[in-house]
Design an enzyme around this catalytic site. Structure first.
Site, PDB file in Angstrom:
ATOM      1  N   GLU A  18      -6.445 -11.135  -1.286  1.00  0.00           N
ATOM      2  CA  GLU A  18      -7.169 -10.713  -0.360  1.00  0.00           C
ATOM      3  C   GLU A  18      -9.044 -10.686  -0.776  1.00  0.00           C
ATOM      4  O   GLU A  18      -9.199  -8.962   0.214  1.00  0.00           O
ATOM      5  CB  GLU A  18      -6.422  -9.303   0.435  1.00  0.00           C
ATOM      6  CG  GLU A  18      -5.290  -9.487   1.357  1.00  0.00           C
ATOM      7  CD  GLU A  18      -4.308  -8.148   1.756  1.00  0.00           C
ATOM      8  OE1 GLU A  18      -5.464  -7.575   2.226  1.00  0.00           O
ATOM      9  OE2 GLU A  18      -3.663  -8.156   1.782  1.00  0.00           O
ATOM     10  N   GLU A  53       1.257  -0.940  -0.093  1.00  0.00           N
ATOM     11  CA  GLU A  53      -0.133  -0.195   0.240  1.00  0.00           C
ATOM     12  C   GLU A  53       0.896   1.660   0.041  1.00  0.00           C
ATOM     13  O   GLU A  53       0.166   2.500   0.961  1.00  0.00           O
ATOM     14  CB  GLU A  53      -1.072   0.227   1.453  1.00  0.00           C
ATOM     15  CG  GLU A  53      -1.552  -1.412   1.713  1.00  0.00           C
ATOM     16  CD  GLU A  53      -3.225  -1.005   2.175  1.00  0.00           C
ATOM     17  OE1 GLU A  53      -2.553  -0.483   3.493  1.00  0.00           O
ATOM     18  OE2 GLU A  53      -3.716  -2.061   2.567  1.00  0.00           O
TER      19      GLU A  53
HETATM   20  C1  XIL Z   1      -6.026  -6.578   8.348  1.00  0.00           C
HETATM   21  C2  XIL Z   1      -5.954  -7.825   9.814  1.00  0.00           C
HETATM   22  O1  XIL Z   1      -7.245  -8.470   8.183  1.00  0.00           O
HETATM   23  C3  XIL Z   1      -6.526  -7.057  10.864  1.00  0.00           C
HETATM   24  O2  XIL Z   1      -7.027  -8.519  11.354  1.00  0.00           O
HETATM   25  C4  XIL Z   1      -6.168  -6.832  11.631  1.00  0.00           C
HETATM   26  O3  XIL Z   1      -6.681  -5.998  12.754  1.00  0.00           O
HETATM   27  C5  XIL Z   1      -5.641  -5.235  10.374  1.00  0.00           C
HETATM   28  O4  XIL Z   1      -5.284  -5.862   9.133  1.00  0.00           O
HETATM   29  N1  XIL Z   1      -4.823  -4.722   4.032  1.00  0.00           N
HETATM   30  C6  XIL Z   1      -3.434  -5.724   4.174  1.00  0.00           C
HETATM   31  C7  XIL Z   1      -4.208  -6.067   5.166  1.00  0.00           C
HETATM   32  O5  XIL Z   1      -2.959  -5.356   4.225  1.00  0.00           O
HETATM   33  O6  XIL Z   1      -2.837  -6.461   6.517  1.00  0.00           O
HETATM   34  C8  XIL Z   1      -5.298  -6.319   6.433  1.00  0.00           C
HETATM   35  O7  XIL Z   1      -5.402  -7.126   7.590  1.00  0.00           O
HETATM   36  C9  XIL Z   1      -6.164  -5.619   5.176  1.00  0.00           C
HETATM   37  C10 XIL Z   1      -6.192  -4.323   4.478  1.00  0.00           C
END
Ligand code: XIL
Length: 380
Positions: free
Chosen positions: A287, A172
């Site tokens: 994701e 990101e």
């Molecule tokens: C999120 C997790 O799912 C949560 O448990 C944590 O509190 C915060 O991070 N983008 C990403 C992930 O790259 O690492 C994130 O994961 C969600 C958004």
């Protein structure tokens, strides 16, 4: 319907370890796409089996702490995935309890799990503006930031060298709203090291682990909205810069946190994936989930909409040969981050955004995803 639902509930809880008995009708699954063998979701009928037969990687984010405490969780993650990624266990906040101390407990446990179950492992992530430990702000500064970043990458990527499918080296880094002409997000790393922190991270990762596919991972690049189109453009420029400067980059991770009520992915992303293919880059869906925060309707109606989004999205992505992996952000609705603050459904109902529901029963998403996997040609 209720009887069938009850039956499915009982049957599918049992199914994480064993093959289900035959179910008479598939009408519950509004997609109308449930094949006759839909009762077998854990062996030949699993997402994993379908993907493996097609030389494709399918998997999910995993929480290693649950493996020993919740056998159905471990069973589901082993059954359904040929690739895993740590939902949190490999982030800075998890690995760095103190400036001079690493804690690899949970990360090592995840690696051991994947090795025991013949699965690949993605690394997520080496550099991000979130999940930064509390000590960071008072400790890291302009003078020592380079040392902290390179030492972290050498230690973490070095520890798992040769055992990782791909590393999200930087997560990101782009924010088109940052007001900067280069579109880079204002992060501590950018503040301390300038834009060259990105090159530094990728070079260091390559040195520490020459075999992991080095990935740039981002969100907000999926849909045909003007915002997402602009961000895709910016990400492409970043990657073109990497290529021009000889910065090692192998793949782009498209996070794919979709919204059931927002703009949907389409031609823009497809063209982007094709452009990346011309640049010799792989693409991973890293994701995937679908947030139904504002989606109205009965559970069954919402399920059908969410499943359709999965089906269309996964089919579109899997039609592109350089898309080689798809991971959902969790396997069971029981632990989805989408039930957390700011993301939960407005009506208070739990989200149903993943292949298995909160009781490990397959949701319509499961079958939508499996159908999409089946659109890939079988390996011969
Ligand atoms: C999120 C997790 O799912 C949560 O448990 C944590 O509190 C915060 O991070 N983008 C990403 C992930 O790259 O690492 C994130 O994961 C969600 C958004």
């Amino acid at each position: 319907m209720e009887n069938r639902r009850e039956f499915l509930k009982i049957a599918c809880v049992a199914a994480t370890a064993a093959v289900l008995p035959k179910v008479a009708s598939a009408s519950h699954f509004a997609q109308g796409s449930v094949p006759p063998d839909q009762d077998d979701i854990s062996t030949g009928g699993s997402l994993r089996a379908h993907a493996t037969a097609r030389n494709f990687l399918v998997g999910c984010a995993a929480i290693p702490q649950k493996f020993s405490t919740e056998p159905p969780y471990a069973g589901a993650v082993a059954d359904q995935a040929n690739i895993l990624v740590a939902e949190n266990a490999m982030k800075w906040a998890a690995l760095r309890p103190a400036p001079d101390r690493f804690d690899f407990h949970a990360a090592d446990e995840l690696l051991a799990f994947t090795q025991a179950h013949g699965q690949k492992l993605r690394g997520h992530n080496l550099c991000w503006h979130e999940s930064i430990p509390a000590w960071f702000a008072g400790t890291v500064n302009k003078d020592n930031a380079r040392q902290f970043l390179t030492q972290h990458i050498q230690t973490v990527a070095g520890r798992y060298a040769g055992k990782i499918h791909s590393w999200d080296v930087v997560n990101e880094a782009v924010d088109t709203k940052s007001g900067r002409p280069d579109g880079l997000r204002k992060t501590p790393w950018l503040e301390f090291l300038g834009p060259s922190y990105l090159d530094l991270a990728y070079h260091t990762a390559r040195q520490a682990d020459p075999t992991a596919l080095l990935t740039y991972n981002d969100y907000g690049i999926e849909t045909d909205s003007a915002d997402d189109a602009a961000k895709r453009e910016q990400v492409l420029r970043l990657i073109q810069g990497f290529k021009k400067r000889g910065v090692p980059i192998d793949a782009i991770g498209v996070q794919s946190h979709l919204s059931a009520t927002g703009p949907l992915p389409g031609r823009g992303l497809r063209d982007f994936v094709r452009e990346l293919r011309r640049m010799n880059l792989q693409v991973f869906v890293t994701e995937l989930d679908v947030n139904e925060q504002k989606l109205e309707g009965s559970e069954q109606e919402c399920d059908a909409i969410v499943a359709k989004i999965y089906k269309n999205y996964a089919s579109m992505m899997l039609a592109e040969p350089n898309v080689t992996a798809l991971l959902t952000w969790g396997i069971t609705d029981r632990y989805t981050w989408l039930n957390g603050p700011k993301l939960a459904r407005l009506d208070g109902r739990p989200q149903r955004c993943l292949p298995l529901d909160a009781n490990y029963r397959p949701t319509p998403v499961f079958f939508a995803l499996r159908d999409a996997i089946d659109t890939r040609r079988k390996a011969t």
